[in-house]
Design a protein around this motif. Structure first.
Motif, short mmCIF file in Angstrom:
data_model
loop_
_atom_site.label_atom_id
_atom_site.label_comp_id
_atom_site.label_asym_id
_atom_site.label_seq_id
_atom_site.Cartn_x
_atom_site.Cartn_y
_atom_site.Cartn_z
N MET A 295 -13.16 0.47 16.38
CA MET A 295 -13.51 0.34 14.97
C MET A 295 -14.82 -0.45 14.85
N ARG A 296 -15.63 -0.11 13.86
CA ARG A 296 -16.93 -0.77 13.82
C ARG A 296 -16.84 -2.22 13.35
N GLN A 297 -15.70 -2.56 12.73
CA GLN A 297 -15.41 -3.99 12.50
C GLN A 297 -13.95 -4.18 12.88
N LYS A 298 -13.58 -5.42 13.16
CA LYS A 298 -12.20 -5.67 13.59
C LYS A 298 -11.26 -5.49 12.39
N VAL A 299 -10.42 -4.46 12.47
CA VAL A 299 -9.57 -4.14 11.31
C VAL A 299 -8.26 -4.92 11.29
N SER A 300 -7.85 -5.42 12.44
CA SER A 300 -6.62 -6.23 12.48
C SER A 300 -6.97 -7.70 12.40
N ASP A 301 -6.02 -8.52 12.02
CA ASP A 301 -6.29 -9.96 12.01
C ASP A 301 -5.02 -10.74 12.35
N ARG B 282 -3.10 -12.64 10.38
CA ARG B 282 -2.11 -12.91 9.33
C ARG B 282 -0.68 -12.46 9.65
N GLU C 19 -3.00 -3.69 2.22
CA GLU C 19 -2.67 -5.11 2.30
C GLU C 19 -2.91 -5.65 3.72
N MET C 20 -2.64 -4.83 4.73
CA MET C 20 -2.71 -5.32 6.10
C MET C 20 -4.08 -5.17 6.73
N LEU C 21 -5.00 -4.52 6.04
CA LEU C 21 -6.36 -4.39 6.55
C LEU C 21 -7.04 -5.76 6.49
N SER C 22 -7.75 -6.10 7.54
CA SER C 22 -8.40 -7.41 7.59
C SER C 22 -9.25 -7.61 6.34
N HIS C 23 -9.14 -8.80 5.77
CA HIS C 23 -9.65 -9.05 4.42
C HIS C 23 -11.15 -8.76 4.27
N LEU D 126 -12.62 -5.84 4.34
CA LEU D 126 -13.02 -4.52 4.83
C LEU D 126 -12.58 -3.45 3.84
N PHE E 153 -7.79 -4.05 -5.21
CA PHE E 153 -7.04 -5.29 -5.40
C PHE E 153 -7.07 -6.13 -4.12
N ASN E 154 -6.85 -5.49 -2.98
CA ASN E 154 -6.81 -6.24 -1.73
C ASN E 154 -8.19 -6.70 -1.27
N ILE F 133 -21.46 5.04 3.75
CA ILE F 133 -20.99 4.45 5.01
C ILE F 133 -22.12 3.68 5.68
N ASN G 213 -22.97 0.39 3.77
CA ASN G 213 -21.94 -0.64 3.59
C ASN G 213 -21.14 -0.81 4.88
N PRO G 214 -21.57 -1.77 5.70
CA PRO G 214 -20.92 -1.96 7.01
C PRO G 214 -19.47 -2.41 6.91
N LYS G 215 -19.04 -2.78 5.69
CA LYS G 215 -17.64 -3.18 5.53
C LYS G 215 -16.70 -1.98 5.49
N ILE G 216 -17.24 -0.80 5.30
CA ILE G 216 -16.39 0.40 5.29
C ILE G 216 -15.94 0.70 6.71
N VAL G 217 -14.62 0.69 6.91
CA VAL G 217 -14.06 0.95 8.24
C VAL G 217 -13.17 2.19 8.25
N LEU H 70 -15.05 4.89 12.67
CA LEU H 70 -14.15 4.61 11.56
C LEU H 70 -12.80 5.29 11.80
#
Lengths: 443, 443
Positions: free
Chosen positions: A1-7, A9, B119-123, B125, B143-144, B171, B174-178, B210
């Motif tokens: 993934m291009r950014q770390k999607v898991s964390d 929490r 909800e479980m995606l790293s905040h 992203l 929301f998340n 894409i 916006n590097p936050k798009i995973v 992605l």
């Protein structure tokens, strides 16, 4: 993934009542002859409780009904007649209630309700949890706050009643606490809290301007002469209150996933009302909760056989509670509080009886290796070690007390066994296994 | 409350498909004679689709079955035989699939699945949404992330196919798009995306590293000679993929709340796998999803009458789609794309035909006052104004396109009407009402 999607929490989410099921499954894969006595999950169906015939009849009638409405979506807050019935049912027990059916919210099981209330609370604020805790509450609370849960003690030396001094101390010292969770009758301890205790909790909420969440999913399961006190009556016009109830346990139907939240005394605080509206909106986004149970609810609870059913159920739970606490009470290594409600009991180990060298014999060599590997994990709580050995050695599956965030070692069992002979046999084996486990380091 | 417990996050949650139900309810309170044609909610049951008798038979059989297991909890990831059936069903359409049944996750409706994945995606992203968007996806995502949703265009001038240039641009910037969300067949547009489009989306996911979320809840509802392309086949061994499916729409049973997530190609990325495990853990905390539907699933889909049912269903949807687009296509003020899948259509208003002075006559004076008050809100989208007038004037309830985060004005309707005469009558009235609405400022 291009950014770390898991964390990290998810490490705050713990639900070991179900995680132990994976351990069971693994042992069963290794040992085809492995038989389990499930004393870990509060599912009356799994323990052989028959579903009352009148419930089956109601369901079949509803399914056959013209118009097929039980198959369709219901209103996103719940089927209006079901919400109106909830208002009636609440008033039956708490006559002063002025609950509005627009502030009754059905969810697909109380799990969904629990997630929603913590998720919608303004970030960083806390709802203090009783400990030993129910993991769905404690985990969802701490997951959303992104910190370990904050908790007040249930006192095993005082019939698991809340330690009110501890509760007030925590509230005073942590201004982020805005709500108090009460689980009554309590899971995992089986305690039924007294009117005096509940009145004092209401007073604390008043004094510190907090709201109360009262999880009452077991309120119909009270025995041993105990009486359930409705905090709704005490809190009336005094404290904003959410009450959680559901069908799952009143008749054996946990797989139906039908729970609801009642928002009481919302007129007392505009901010609390806004928070309740946010919870309603959160549930709305998932479109609706399971329709079928909502549509038989009134007929189920108003059925002429329902009260007879509940009485017989409670009689049986009382017998089980008495006998299991009698048998386990014989162990010199345990402190046992008999339960007065719900169907859980949490015997605790006396201080310093557990260590990390105790074992029980495990016949199957593969299973033995698997368990030895599990217990070798650094930092494994000593009661979890015991529970793993008990499981692999005897097939009896209980849940460690530390899985309920308990500071005492112990285990939670269910008082649902149908067959008195089998019940006595299982818990006699548990008692014997404890002797053997504790003696094992002296050999 | 001693701290402010509510906050502004709920403003990011929008689900006007249901919010309009409250408007209907209000009008009905004001005008006892008010009759509604519900063209707003995708519930076949509410539109008079009969539940196939074989489903009822299966349910009654399951309820009567000894052991009562349909009443009990199921495994927290779903009943294992149901998960194994999902693997078989996935392979039927996508033979190369190596889906593992431990990576199939049942939820109480897809709403719960959708909440959990965001909800479980790293905040912080993002998962980019198609627009017009399905509000549960777009709202839970935003929301998340605590920010407005990020989206790529579905192009109304190209049969609502994704605008791939727009998607890549977004894409890139916006590097936050995973992740990329694909809803196919699409709600709210009724589009069925081509194999070429989906292959290009897979290529974009590969290029930018992605994952893809493919919501396929309508994949059995494809008609007009169109064929559904399984992105699972295209993405195989190339891109991590979540597929969402469910029972709700395949037979009319949205109130059953039975959906599932399939996690494909998890072996490609350790981080993605960890994220999937977090989603599983999140669902575990709610104990289990509704048991009954899981336990009839295999028998339902493998029933000899099921394929006949689906064929007849699609034939009817095709007829409705053709006739509704024919009728509305006559309007000089609309651009209408016929639908090829699912049961939604989104006609758009041509540029500059709407203004904030247009009205329709509303008989009941109280209802009139209520609507006039609603539309006087500053910033009200012009298509919402139209929808409110259409509702109060004709009783026909549709949903504004802007409620789906659309940048074009229009409305979403459902193609579920059973009675061809009534269908033609309803949409002829809509077409006429549009004429009258648009002419109203010239009078």
């Amino acid at each position: 993934m291009r950014q770390k999607v898991s964390d990290e929490r998810p490490s705050l989410m713990r639900y070991e009542i179900r995680e132990i099921v994976d351990v069971v499954q693994k042992i069963q894969e290794l040992d085809k002859d492995f038989k389990v006595d499930n004393e870990n999950i509060g599912d009356p169906v799994a323990k052989g409780w028959p579903v009352p015939p009148f419930l089956k009849d109601l369901l079949i009638e509803a399914i056959k009904q013209e118009g097929d409405k039980v198959f369709g979506y219901s209103h996103s807050r719940g089927w209006p007649p079901a919400r109106k019935w909830v208002v009636k049912y609440a008033k039956k027990f708490s006559p002063s209630s002025n609950l509005d059916y627009e502030y009754v919210l059905f969810t697909s099981g109380l799990g969904a309700a629990i997630s929603a209330i913590y998720e919608m609370l303004s970030h960083g604020l806390r709802i203090i949890q009783p400990t030993p805790s129910y993991p769905t509450h404690a985990s969802m609370e701490s997951f959303n706050a992104n910190e370990e849960s904050v908790s007040y003690e249930l006192d095993p030396d005082n019939k698991w009643e809340p330690n009110l001094a501890d509760l007030e101390e925590k509230i005073k010292n942590n201004p982020k606490i805005v709500g108090i969770l009460v689980i009554n009758p309590n899971n995992p301890t089986g305690a039924v809290h007294s009117k005096e205790t509940l009145e004092k909790i209401v007073q604390l909420a008043e004094k510190y301007n907090l709201f109360i969440v009262s999880d009452e999913v077991y309120f119909r399961m009270v025995y041993n002469g105990y009486k359930f006190t409705h905090i709704t009556e005490l809190a009336h016009n005094r404290v904003p209150l959410m009450v959680m109830r559901g069908v799952s346990k009143d008749v054996p139907w946990p797989g139906g996933r039908c729970g609801w939240i009642e928002f009481h005394n919302i007129h007392l605080d505009e901010d609390f009302k806004k928070y309740c509206d946010a919870v309603k909106k959160r549930i709305l986004l998932e479109v609706c909760s399971t329709s079928l149970p909502q549509m038989v609810l009134e007929k189920l609870y108003d059925h002429p056989d329902f009260e007879k059913w509940i009485a017989q159920y409670n009689k049986h739970l009382e017998d089980n509670s008495k006998n299991i606490s009698r048998i386990l009470g014989q162990s010199p290594y345990l402190n046992v509080n008999p339960t007065n409600g719900a169907f859980y009991m949490m015997p605790l180990f006396k201080d310093n009886v557990l260590n990390d060298r105790q074992t029980l014999p495990i016949k199957n060599p593969e299973a033995k290796k698997f368990i030895e590997n599990l217990v070798s994990k650094p930092g494994l709580p000593l009661d979890k070690r015991f529970v793993y050995y008990l499981l692999a050695s005897t097939g009896i599956c209980v849940v460690p007390a530390t899985s309920f965030f308990s500071k005492h070692y112990g285990f939670r069992l269910t008082t649902l066994e149908r067959d008195p002979k089998k019940r006595d046999e299982i818990y006699s084996r548990v008692e014997k296994a404890i002797d053997e486990y504790i003696a094992s380091t002296n050999v």
